[in-house]
Design a protein around this motif. Sequence first.
Motif, PDB file in Angstrom:
ATOM      1  N   PHE A   1      27.070 -76.498 -54.389  1.00  0.00           N
ATOM      2  CA  PHE A   1      26.446 -75.636 -55.405  1.00  0.00           C
ATOM      3  C   PHE A   1      27.499 -74.646 -55.899  1.00  0.00           C
ATOM      4  O   PHE A   1      28.430 -74.311 -55.184  1.00  0.00           O
ATOM      5  N   CYS A   2      27.231 -74.143 -57.125  1.00  0.00           N
ATOM      6  CA  CYS A   2      28.068 -73.069 -57.638  1.00  0.00           C
ATOM      7  C   CYS A   2      27.754 -71.804 -56.861  1.00  0.00           C
ATOM      8  O   CYS A   2      26.674 -71.665 -56.293  1.00  0.00           O
ATOM      9  N   ILE A   3      28.719 -70.891 -56.852  1.00  0.00           N
ATOM     10  CA  ILE A   3      28.442 -69.586 -56.267  1.00  0.00           C
ATOM     11  C   ILE A   3      27.616 -68.847 -57.318  1.00  0.00           C
ATOM     12  O   ILE A   3      28.032 -68.714 -58.467  1.00  0.00           O
ATOM     13  N   ALA A   4      26.412 -68.395 -56.908  1.00  0.00           N
ATOM     14  CA  ALA A   4      25.474 -67.859 -57.903  1.00  0.00           C
ATOM     15  C   ALA A   4      25.583 -66.357 -58.073  1.00  0.00           C
ATOM     16  O   ALA A   4      25.019 -65.798 -58.994  1.00  0.00           O
ATOM     17  N   SER A   5      26.327 -65.698 -57.181  1.00  0.00           N
ATOM     18  CA  SER A   5      26.472 -64.249 -57.317  1.00  0.00           C
ATOM     19  C   SER A   5      27.763 -63.941 -58.068  1.00  0.00           C
ATOM     20  O   SER A   5      28.640 -64.786 -58.177  1.00  0.00           O
TER      21      SER A   5
ATOM     22  N   ARG B   1      30.164 -58.235 -57.323  1.00  0.00           N
ATOM     23  CA  ARG B   1      29.345 -57.752 -56.203  1.00  0.00           C
ATOM     24  C   ARG B   1      30.051 -58.158 -54.912  1.00  0.00           C
ATOM     25  O   ARG B   1      30.077 -59.339 -54.574  1.00  0.00           O
ATOM     26  N   LYS B   2      30.628 -57.193 -54.245  1.00  0.00           N
ATOM     27  CA  LYS B   2      31.470 -57.499 -53.092  1.00  0.00           C
ATOM     28  C   LYS B   2      30.661 -57.604 -51.793  1.00  0.00           C
ATOM     29  O   LYS B   2      29.566 -57.068 -51.692  1.00  0.00           O
ATOM     30  N   GLY B   3      31.238 -58.269 -50.825  1.00  0.00           N
ATOM     31  CA  GLY B   3      30.668 -58.263 -49.480  1.00  0.00           C
ATOM     32  C   GLY B   3      29.741 -59.417 -49.166  1.00  0.00           C
ATOM     33  O   GLY B   3      29.331 -59.579 -48.028  1.00  0.00           O
ATOM     34  N   TYR B   4      29.384 -60.187 -50.162  1.00  0.00           N
ATOM     35  CA  TYR B   4      28.507 -61.331 -49.900  1.00  0.00           C
ATOM     36  C   TYR B   4      28.664 -62.364 -51.011  1.00  0.00           C
ATOM     37  O   TYR B   4      29.253 -62.073 -52.062  1.00  0.00           O
ATOM     38  N   ILE B   5      28.145 -63.538 -50.766  1.00  0.00           N
ATOM     39  CA  ILE B   5      27.983 -64.513 -51.856  1.00  0.00           C
ATOM     40  C   ILE B   5      26.547 -65.006 -51.806  1.00  0.00           C
ATOM     41  O   ILE B   5      25.876 -64.908 -50.777  1.00  0.00           O
ATOM     42  N   GLU B   6      26.092 -65.518 -52.931  1.00  0.00           N
ATOM     43  CA  GLU B   6      24.742 -66.069 -52.961  1.00  0.00           C
ATOM     44  C   GLU B   6      24.765 -67.489 -53.494  1.00  0.00           C
ATOM     45  O   GLU B   6      25.628 -67.856 -54.295  1.00  0.00           O
TER      46      GLU B   6
END
Lengths: 280, 336, 266
Positions: A60-64, A68-73
């Motif tokens: 999947f593409c990275i959706a975030s 926005r640092k510190g995480y990915i969604e």
Amino acid sequence: MSEQNIYLPYLMTIDKIINEAPGVRTFRLKFQNEEEADAFNFKAGQFGEYSAFGEGESTFCIASSPTRKGYIECTFRETGRVTTGLSKLEEGSTMGFRGPFGNTFPIDEWKGKNLVFIAGGIALPPMRCVIWNSLDLRENFKDITIVYGAKSVNDLVYKHELNEWEERPDVNLVTTVDPGGETPDWKGEIGFVPAIVEKVAPSPENTIVIVCGPPIMIKFTFPVLAKLGFKDDQIYTTLENRMKCGVGKCGRCNVGKLYVCKDGPVFSKKQLNSIPAEEY
Amino acid sequence: MEIKYISKEGLNEWFSQIVKSGKRVYAPVRERGQVEFKRVQALSEVAEDYIQTTQSIKSSVFPRAEVLFSFEKENGKVAVEDFNPDAVKETVLWKVHPCDAAGFKPLTAIFNWDYKDKLYNTHLEKTTLVTFSCAKADNSCFCTSVNGGPGNTAGSDVQLTMMPEGGAIVEILTPKGEALIQLAVSAFEKDKGEDKSKYLVDVPKVFDVEEIKARLATAFDSPVWKEQSERCLGCGACAFVCPTCACFDIQEDAHGSKGKRIRCWDACGFSLFTLHTSGHNPRAVQSQRWRQRILHKFSYMPDRLSVLGCTGCGRCSRACPVDMNILEHLISIAKK
Amino acid sequence: MDKLRERAAALLADGTVALVIGYEEGTNKPRPLFCHTAEDAGKLIYDSRCINNLAVYLTKKELMGTEKVAITATIPVLRSILQLSVENQLNEEKILVITVTEQGELKEFAGFAEIESYIADFQLKLSGKEQEIIEKLEGMTREERFEFWMKELSHCFKCYACRAACPLCYCTKCIVEENRPQWINPWAAPLANIEWHINRAMHMAGRCIGCGACGDACPLGIPIQLLTRKMMEDLGPEFGFVPGQPSKNGNALSTWKADDKENFIR
């Protein structure tokens, strides 16, 4: 230091799960290893290989947004073995992530331009990254228009964010559902995405349009954009061919001589013209 | 490069020293009516009088199925155990033909295209190739048409050219090859000055690969793919015997809380190879898959990786249940 | 041979059929040929060296199209056509079946029923070499037999040529590709290979027509046709069919009858 095993995923903790639509979930993921978290960087448009240990990997593409640092969604629909396995995971559990892979939207080149995002169904997630990236750098762009459609009201993803975009004065959001997919209190448009794009009729003047959706939607949206006067180098999309490795080796994602995993997933319509349409 | 001579007895001595060194030695062995690479202990086990092993030697660096890493789950947490390069043993591949050795170049290009494949590279680093130039060929061989030849040394660490009396001309081509010679340095004699070319089979050049590449650049929509592939059954025999085919799948071998992620061979000829979860399949029919096979080897790989994806070994033609003769198909493309 | 070429050319020329599936000379042995024009028909051959089971192409949508197709059928091809017909995989109206009799005469079948009466005269025989291996296997203990198959099947690299060459393996998605659950591990390894081949044999039980195409197709020389052959001989009496004749009582894996003599399932 010796060579890294490119198939070994980062261990990620599922920090938050959002139920978006029937069978569709968003996971917010945090790195378990702080050094890895600090070293990690990505850009809008890139994708990854997400794994449910015991089931396998899915692309999947990275959706975030990279802002926005510190995480990915990531957002996915429960369809096959891996996505079903991921759906069974709970907040706090561990999953795998490899990436970021692939190219990026040339967002720096879009400074000073109008942006039009057109997405259908579960194809909003790959675009959400670049939408938030642009909104977080809002002063860099002129008008921002988002046309988003799904089969039914129930199938619209990121409902809370759609509300946020709806309320923002600096975003023109147009939502639509297929005929018959509306609810009694539906206030958006009713109709297929290409027809709604024609109705919204964004001006091609100093504008970049980013289209993402099922092949059939893309196929019918391109001619509408051409009719509105958009040139092929003003149109971008992101392809989602089947992949296993994500790094140009497993042999699945070629479209002609291009590899979606390395040359893409982001392509301009102009680039797409040089590769065979039947292969994506 | 250094050239030496080795007698029949010297060859036996050298071989037994290699085995004694603890390196694993794989060589062609005749068994069940076929000749295949197998682990051997003595030179007497090595097959004579054959054209080709059915399978290429690529499995020595790209095994049919290989564990990428293993993992164990406990209470929602996961511990992984990485691939361990130290577990890979030093290996000598004995009596490899030049077309198989040439296959390592395209494999290396694929496995190291920007992202370096640690597993492949580990195997390759620990492998020494002793090739034998070819004194025999059949009508499926076409190495000379794809920049190779029966005495081609590309990819070899040592190349032997057998002479009628049982001795051989020894070409020492790399430091790895030199190290292998050092295991039995007294077994080697001074070069006798013989020209190896007179011991090589004549493989006629039947097409110009540059011409094929040029034609393929505009051949995507050609009717040739449908014409050629009508009889293709869509199995993976051609891909699996090929020394350069590297398409793979990644699968999960899980039992309870433990599991392994496995890389295994796959083939672009399989109907579900490119199937999306949505049900959409960009290469839904066999002609599209056949086109992918040819274009990938003769157009995309030269374009993107500067290497041909074919060494002219002819294995695909020999293995095909319906005689999809690649040479015949390439010649017909060249003539179009 | 001339008669076959002439007839095929005439069928193509007058539009009776759009395609004739037959054999042509190949590199070292005959291979399948697809004739679209009367001119193509000049390449047709038909003799005892023609061993590919052409019936495998009759279920391929991309080849069959909407128009009528003629097929030059050897005895195994005729058997396959009948079994495919029993399994509702063929449209009788769209297939013209032509064979060459032992006397060298062309024979065109009016329909599948006629094939059935024609085929009744041909007994299914194992080749001498196959008979020899079967006898050898039957003489072994169960453990020896297991070891024999473990060793043979360990060579398998799962190219699935056996499946691709079999006219009765027409599923668009094979059980080996099913991953929810993953019935069969898809990689090549001794145990995973056994899983695949046992499943293949089970799925063929009572359906295999004994053409041996699977074994002929195997690039690694594994005598896998023996598994389905043996299955056929063992099951024939139990399920009321004659090896080589179409099995109308359903396949052994999926058929259940109230009066089955086994009671484990009740």
